[in-house]
Design a protein around this motif. Structure first.
Motif, PDB file in Angstrom:
ATOM      1  N   PRO A 183      84.713  74.963  33.376  1.00 33.58           N
ATOM      2  CA  PRO A 183      84.727  74.931  31.920  1.00 33.58           C
ATOM      3  C   PRO A 183      85.490  73.740  31.339  1.00 33.58           C
ATOM      4  CG  PRO A 183      86.261  76.570  32.715  1.00 33.58           C
ATOM      5  CD  PRO A 183      85.535  76.026  33.921  1.00 33.58           C
ATOM      6  N   THR A 184      86.194  72.993  32.151  1.00 37.53           N
ATOM      7  CA  THR A 184      86.966  71.868  31.638  1.00 37.53           C
ATOM      8  C   THR A 184      86.288  70.545  31.959  1.00 37.53           C
ATOM      9  OG1 THR A 184      88.293  71.808  33.641  1.00 37.53           O
ATOM     10  CG2 THR A 184      89.150  73.122  31.827  1.00 37.53           C
ATOM     11  N   GLU A 198      76.201  80.189  24.719  1.00 42.25           N
ATOM     12  CA  GLU A 198      76.809  79.103  25.492  1.00 42.25           C
ATOM     13  C   GLU A 198      77.932  78.411  24.730  1.00 42.25           C
ATOM     14  OE1 GLU A 198      73.409  78.807  24.613  1.00 42.25           O
ATOM     15  OE2 GLU A 198      72.613  79.784  26.382  1.00 42.25           O
ATOM     16  N   TYR A 199      77.735  78.195  23.425  1.00 36.52           N
ATOM     17  CA  TYR A 199      78.684  77.425  22.632  1.00 36.52           C
ATOM     18  C   TYR A 199      78.969  78.118  21.309  1.00 36.52           C
ATOM     19  CZ  TYR A 199      77.115  73.838  25.863  1.00 36.52           C
ATOM     20  OH  TYR A 199      76.794  73.153  26.999  1.00 36.52           O
ATOM     21  N   SER A 200      80.235  78.143  20.958  1.00 40.78           N
ATOM     22  CA  SER A 200      80.652  78.679  19.672  1.00 40.78           C
ATOM     23  C   SER A 200      81.742  77.765  19.131  1.00 40.78           C
ATOM     24  CB  SER A 200      81.191  80.102  19.842  1.00 40.78           C
ATOM     25  OG  SER A 200      81.622  80.594  18.598  1.00 40.78           O
ATOM     26  N   GLY A 201      81.486  77.180  17.983  1.00 38.54           N
ATOM     27  CA  GLY A 201      82.455  76.259  17.405  1.00 38.54           C
ATOM     28  C   GLY A 201      81.746  75.225  16.567  1.00 38.54           C
ATOM     29  N   GLY A 220      86.650  75.457  18.675  1.00 37.26           N
ATOM     30  CA  GLY A 220      86.042  76.401  19.612  1.00 37.26           C
ATOM     31  C   GLY A 220      85.662  75.744  20.924  1.00 37.26           C
ATOM     32  N   SER A 221      84.395  75.886  21.331  1.00 33.85           N
ATOM     33  CA  SER A 221      83.912  75.284  22.582  1.00 33.85           C
ATOM     34  C   SER A 221      84.016  73.771  22.564  1.00 33.85           C
ATOM     35  CB  SER A 221      82.440  75.652  22.810  1.00 33.85           C
ATOM     36  OG  SER A 221      82.265  77.034  22.887  1.00 33.85           O
ATOM     37  N   PHE A 222      84.138  73.183  21.382  1.00 29.49           N
ATOM     38  CA  PHE A 222      84.181  71.729  21.223  1.00 29.49           C
ATOM     39  C   PHE A 222      85.568  71.231  20.804  1.00 29.49           C
ATOM     40  CE2 PHE A 222      79.982  73.362  20.141  1.00 29.49           C
ATOM     41  CZ  PHE A 222      79.227  72.758  21.124  1.00 29.49           C
ATOM     42  N   ARG A 272      91.966  69.012  29.759  1.00 27.24           N
ATOM     43  CA  ARG A 272      92.448  70.319  29.292  1.00 27.24           C
ATOM     44  C   ARG A 272      93.408  70.969  30.281  1.00 27.24           C
ATOM     45  NH1 ARG A 272      87.037  73.027  26.691  1.00 27.24           N
ATOM     46  NH2 ARG A 272      86.618  71.364  25.242  1.00 27.24           N
TER      47      ARG A 272
END
Length: 185
Positions: A36-37, A116-119, A143-145, A179
């Protein structure tokens, strides 16, 4: 002599442990696609014009050069058809007047709401030249970004004669900070 043998044995065991840990460590064999990073992310999306029924079809649209500000609220989809899966929204506030053309207010917000993505992503629109393809700068995200930086290339898709408004293809090339570092505090 016995202390020397014990010392050599301890050093040999320490070297053996380091070698075995490097070979059998789960971190060394982690699948990068599930990480995830990841430092880079590429996305390809489409900005669809809203389908609004007007009560006065004879009213001429206001051109951006005549307007004081261009405010928009469109949908983001996976494909170029307006029936494609909606993945978010594209909203913005752009002042096309010359002395505000390089304003920090000229931002396009891309908001995502998918499994998949939230943000959201903030795309700076300081240097819009009214061309078919524009390269804009991604200046941040949530969020994801979170903390995303990168490039957003907006390109007008092929317009059909029956189309009133264009659909835009957006290619995002995003990079993320490391991250794994923690913020002291």
């Amino acid at each position: 002599m016995l202390p020397r043998i014990i010392f050599c044995t301890a050093v040999s065991l320490a070297i053996l442990v380091v070698i075995l840990l490097s070979l059998f460590s789960p971190v060394a064999h982690r699948n990068p696609s599930k990480n995830p990073t990841r430092p880079w992310l590429a996305l390809s999306l489409y900005i669809q014009q809203p389908q609004i029924a007007t009560s006065n079809p004879q009213a001429p649209p206001v051109s951006p050069s005549d307007a004081g500000a261009f405010i928009f609220h469109h949908t983001l989809t996976e494909g170029p058809e307006n029936t494609s899966r909606v993945v978010g929204k594209a909203q913005g506030f752009i002042i096309p007047i010359e002395h505000f053309a390089h304003s920090a207010f000229n931002i396009i917000y891309l908001t995502f709401d998918t499994p998949e993505y939230s943000g959201s992503l903030s795309v700076q629109a300081k240097h819009v030249g009214h061309k078919d393809t524009e390269e804009l700068t991604v200046v941040g995200g949530t969020g994801s970004f979170a903390f995303a930086r990168g490039l957003a290339v907006f390109a007008e898709t092929d317009r059909k004669p029956s189309d009133v408004d264009a659909t835009y293809h957006v290619n995002l090339q995003l990079r993320f900070p490391n991250r794994s570092q923690t913020i002291p505090g």
